[in-house]
Design an enzyme around this catalytic site. Structure first.
Site, PDB file in Angstrom:
ATOM      1  N   VAL A  46      -8.759  19.621  68.984  1.00  0.00           N
ATOM      2  CA  VAL A  46      -8.497  20.811  69.664  1.00  0.00           C
ATOM      3  C   VAL A  46      -6.805  20.759  69.921  1.00  0.00           C
ATOM      4  O   VAL A  46      -6.192  21.669  69.587  1.00  0.00           O
ATOM      5  CB  VAL A  46      -9.217  21.007  70.980  1.00  0.00           C
ATOM      6  CG1 VAL A  46      -8.553  22.391  71.493  1.00  0.00           C
ATOM      7  CG2 VAL A  46     -10.689  21.241  70.415  1.00  0.00           C
ATOM      8  N   CYS A  47      -6.455  19.713  70.405  1.00  0.00           N
ATOM      9  CA  CYS A  47      -4.960  19.590  70.497  1.00  0.00           C
ATOM     10  C   CYS A  47      -4.219  19.607  69.357  1.00  0.00           C
ATOM     11  O   CYS A  47      -3.068  20.265  69.245  1.00  0.00           O
ATOM     12  CB  CYS A  47      -4.614  18.474  71.531  1.00  0.00           C
ATOM     13  SG  CYS A  47      -5.422  18.278  73.154  1.00  0.00           S
ATOM     14  N   THR A  48      -4.608  18.871  68.347  1.00  0.00           N
ATOM     15  CA  THR A  48      -3.945  18.831  67.196  1.00  0.00           C
ATOM     16  C   THR A  48      -3.615  20.133  66.666  1.00  0.00           C
ATOM     17  O   THR A  48      -2.651  20.593  66.091  1.00  0.00           O
ATOM     18  CB  THR A  48      -4.575  17.761  66.091  1.00  0.00           C
ATOM     19  OG1 THR A  48      -4.514  16.685  66.666  1.00  0.00           O
ATOM     20  CG2 THR A  48      -3.884  17.887  64.825  1.00  0.00           C
ATOM     21  N   GLY A 155     -10.318  17.154  73.581  1.00  0.00           N
ATOM     22  CA  GLY A 155      -8.996  17.771  73.394  1.00  0.00           C
ATOM     23  C   GLY A 155      -8.492  18.317  74.428  1.00  0.00           C
ATOM     24  O   GLY A 155      -7.587  19.237  74.578  1.00  0.00           O
TER      25      GLY A 155
END
Length: 155
Positions: A46-48, A155
């Site tokens: 998710v963060c990526t 994330g």
């Protein structure tokens, strides 16, 4: 809630980033979006993808006089490797904005980017998904935070 809120000035902290050490007041000389991510999120799906989307929109933000500044609790060496991963999963995009390292989780408290409900297994605060829009006058114009419990666990 500890830390900054709307109308407060961002402190002139010296921070370690993927672009070297910067002083926040030197960097924030125009509108700036300062955003953080929960837990230790480098390399999480998710963060990526979120940081990839920020990278994709960075050129348009720059045209409008807006800078981007990320923050995560991993260290700079992890962030540098993570940037390669972000760019690999976001074809055609380069992460041109700095990402602040906060492995001691001090900045998330000062900047009011702490999850109000969640702690890690050691009882330490974890960052929330938070965002401050800061004016050229170094004052927070808009701020929001979404506790980790409302987001996917990865994330």
């Amino acid at each position: 809630m500890p830390g900054l809120t709307i109308g407060d000035s961002i402190p002139n902290l010296e921070v370690e980033t993927t672009h070297g050490v910067i002083k926040l007041h030197d960097y924030i000389d125009t509108w700036t979006i300062l955003f953080s991510h929960p837990r230790l999120c480098d390399f999480t799906p998710v963060c990526t993808t979120e940081l990839g989307k920020m990278a994709a929109h960075a050129p348009e933000s720059a045209k409008r006089g807006v800078k981007l500044l990320g923050l995560s609790c991993d260290d700079v060496s992890s962030h540098i490797e993570w940037v390669k991963d972000i760019e690999a999963y976001t074809p055609g995009c380069k992460v041109t904005y700095p990402i602040i390292a906060d492995p001691n989780r001090e900045l998330i408290k000062i900047l009011n980017m702490v999850d109000p409900d969640e702690k890690d297994s050691s009882g330490h605060n974890v960052p929330s998904r938070a965002l401050h829009i800061v004016g050229a006058d170094k004052r927070i114009k808009l701020s929001f935070s979404v506790p980790s419990q409302h987001w996917p666990q990865h994330g």
